[in-house]
Design an enzyme around this catalytic site. Structure first.
Site, PDB file in Angstrom:
ATOM      1  N   ARG A   1       7.562  85.914  38.613  1.00  0.00           N
ATOM      2  CA  ARG A   1       7.610  84.631  39.343  1.00  0.00           C
ATOM      3  C   ARG A   1       8.977  83.962  39.188  1.00  0.00           C
ATOM      4  NH1 ARG A   1       6.329  79.783  37.574  1.00  0.00           N
ATOM      5  NH2 ARG A   1       4.907  80.544  35.989  1.00  0.00           N
TER       6      ARG A   1
ATOM      7  N   TYR B   1       9.972  73.258  64.446  1.00  0.00           N
ATOM      8  CA  TYR B   1       8.860  74.180  64.215  1.00  0.00           C
ATOM      9  C   TYR B   1       7.637  73.348  63.788  1.00  0.00           C
ATOM     10  CZ  TYR B   1       6.260  78.142  62.400  1.00  0.00           C
ATOM     11  OH  TYR B   1       5.293  79.082  62.161  1.00  0.00           O
TER      12      TYR B   1
ATOM     13  N   ASP C   1      17.474  75.014  59.429  1.00  0.00           N
ATOM     14  CA  ASP C   1      16.563  76.146  59.590  1.00  0.00           C
ATOM     15  C   ASP C   1      17.245  77.087  60.577  1.00  0.00           C
ATOM     16  OD1 ASP C   1      14.621  77.948  60.462  1.00  0.00           O
ATOM     17  OD2 ASP C   1      12.982  76.518  60.236  1.00  0.00           O
TER      18      ASP C   1
ATOM     19  N   LYS D   1      10.861  86.668  60.874  1.00  0.00           N
ATOM     20  CA  LYS D   1      11.417  86.847  62.220  1.00  0.00           C
ATOM     21  C   LYS D   1      12.526  87.908  62.188  1.00  0.00           C
ATOM     22  CE  LYS D   1       8.443  83.613  62.767  1.00  0.00           C
ATOM     23  NZ  LYS D   1       8.757  82.199  62.684  1.00  0.00           N
TER      24      LYS D   1
HETATM   25  C1  LIG Z   1       8.174  81.090  61.917  1.00  0.00           C
HETATM   26  C2  LIG Z   1       9.044  79.935  61.574  1.00  0.00           C
HETATM   27  C3  LIG Z   1       8.885  79.219  60.367  1.00  0.00           C
HETATM   28  C4  LIG Z   1       7.763  79.515  59.384  1.00  0.00           C
HETATM   29  O1  LIG Z   1       7.836  80.782  58.873  1.00  0.00           O
HETATM   30  P1  LIG Z   1       6.576  81.588  58.263  1.00  0.00           P
HETATM   31  O2  LIG Z   1       7.198  82.839  57.788  1.00  0.00           O
HETATM   32  O3  LIG Z   1       5.608  81.772  59.397  1.00  0.00           O
HETATM   33  O4  LIG Z   1       5.974  80.760  57.198  1.00  0.00           O
HETATM   34  C5  LIG Z   1       9.768  78.190  60.111  1.00  0.00           C
HETATM   35  N1  LIG Z   1      10.743  77.855  60.982  1.00  0.00           N
HETATM   36  C6  LIG Z   1      10.914  78.509  62.151  1.00  0.00           C
HETATM   37  C7  LIG Z   1      11.998  78.092  63.074  1.00  0.00           C
HETATM   38  C8  LIG Z   1      10.078  79.564  62.487  1.00  0.00           C
HETATM   39  O5  LIG Z   1      10.243  80.205  63.658  1.00  0.00           O
END
Ligand SMILES: *Cc1c(COP(=O)(O)O)cnc(C)c1O
Length: 402
Positions: free
Chosen positions: A59, A112, A184, A209
């Site tokens: 962890r 998001y 982000d 992604k």
């Molecule tokens: C998918 C996404 C998230 C969240 O990610 P997870 O892996 O689903 O928890 C956060 N920000 C953006 C822009 C995203 O496309």
């Protein structure tokens, strides 16, 4: 760690890992162990004191996870990174490590959905307030600063409208207020956009992604420009239990090795599809940063190395046409998410943003016929044919309705 390379692709393939440290293994081993033996009491004490860098407990740190963290930190040009169990854990890490009761945050919209929910629904419980300004409105961002503002939090390109936040302008606001700018960077990814190089303080990703890119893992990461911000994020992630598991890290690293090739191929497909859709009679408009018709096309050229592989377009037929198109595609998959080798399509008004009130949807640019297409690495001709056939269905259905 050897640094015999400078390029993005070399980093994606080699950064974070030296075979000589792992009995010559060319693929980083999966250290599937929850805890690590200390050779003696003195070394155990040194590891806890931080004077020895050896592992203690997964962890806190794990060699496979560290290889991934080093790789992404180099791709983003940060001082280090902390990998998290999901993208939302990365969002939580950034916010929970830097904000306390009484603080104010400025965020851009659209954001998001779950990130916005975390701030509006949960952080508000702990006395943290937020002001939301439109992504493309730098003046509104500057005007929202208050004495108690402690963070600027943005997403660019924004989902699903593809509006851009002017990073240089956001950096200026954050610097003059002496607060961190967190970005982000999931949509563009480090191959196409590196906010830390442009003056941002913290970058986060949903590695679910494009970094992983194969629709088989959920994962996140936070990268910081300075060690104090990184230490704060690492401590929060460890304490809240949001860190990553080694098997997950290994899968993401395998995906990252081909990041550049995947992103460039998908982008080439997206560019062609965007240009073709602009000429299609069933489509009112296309929103893609690579097109001259995008109101921030010049900004995209300035702050991104390429426009990416996600585009949005508005169907003339509204909600009904959106539904018809979702049911009409055969190769393109009806699913949320983006950045994978496979093309995915979704209809925000009836899916991801259905929970947002109708007037708020419009305020955020979510029009009834808006379609989000996350383009993958298939052959362009196959993707175009699939869309062409589905759009024939959309037009036929509209005629039947009269
Ligand atoms: C998918 C996404 C998230 C969240 O990610 P997870 O892996 O689903 O928890 C956060 N920000 C953006 C822009 C995203 O496309």
């Amino acid at each position: 760690m050897s640094h015999e390379y400078k390029g993005r692709n070399s980093k994606a393939i080699h950064a974070g890992f030296d075979p000589a440290d792992h009995k010559g293994a060319v693929s980083v081993p999966i250290y599937q162990s929850s805890t690590f033996a200390f050779p003696n009491a003195e070394e155990g004490a040194a590891r806890f004191a931080g004077t020895s860098s050896g592992p203690i407990y997964t962890r806190l740190a794990n060699p496979t996870v560290q290889a991934l963290e080093d790789c992404v930190a180099q791709l983003e040009n940060g001082c280090g990174a902390v990998a998290t169990a999901t993208g939302m854990a990365a969002v939580s890490t950034v916010l929970l490590s830097h904000l306390r009761s009484g603080d104010h945050l400025i965020g851009t919209h659209p954001l998001y959905g779950p990130s916005r929910g975390l701030i509006d629904k949960y952080l508000s419980r702990f006395g943290i307030t937020a002001t939301w300004v439109p992504a493309a409105d730098s003046a509104a961002l500057a005007a929202a600063v208050r004495p108690e503002t402690r963070m600027v939090y943005v997403e660019t390109p924004a989902n699903p409208t593809l509006d851009l936040v002017d990073l240089a302008a956001a950096v200026k606001v954050a610097r003059s207020a002496r607060i961190p700018l967190a970005v982000d960077n999931t949509f563009a990814g480090p191959h196409l956009q590196r906010p830390l190089e442009q003056g941002a303080d913290i970058v986060l990703h949903s590695m679910t992604k494009s970094l992983n890119g194969h629709a088989d893992v959920v994962a996140g990461i936070v990268v910081a420009r300075d060690p104090a911000a990184l230490a704060a994020c690492r401590d929060a992630a460890i304490t809240f239990g949001m860190t990553m598991d080694p098997h997950q890290a290994w899968l993401v690293l395998r995906g990252i090795r081909t990041l550049g090739m995947r992103v460039e191929r998908a982008q080439e497909n997206a560019w062609k599809i965007a240009r073709w859709l602009e000429t299609h009679g069933a489509v009112a408009w296309v929103r893609y940063p690579g097109l001259k018709s995008h109101p921030q096309h010049e900004l995209a050229r300035k702050q991104m190395a390429g426009p990416g592989a996600v585009l949005a377009f508005e169907l003339r037929g509204g909600v009904e046409a959106g539904r018809e198109l979702m049911n009409g595609v055969r190769l393109i998959t009806l699913a949320v998410s983006l950045g994978g080798v496979e093309s995915l399509i979704e209809h925000p008004a009836s899916m991801t943003h259905k929970g947002v009130a109708a007037d708020e949807q419009l305020r955020q640019g979510i029009t009834p016929g808006l379609v989000r297409l996350a383009v993958g690495c298939e052959d362009y001709e196959d993707l175009r044919t699939d869309l062409e056939n589905a759009l024939v269905r959309v037009e036929a259905a509209a005629e039947t309705l009269g």
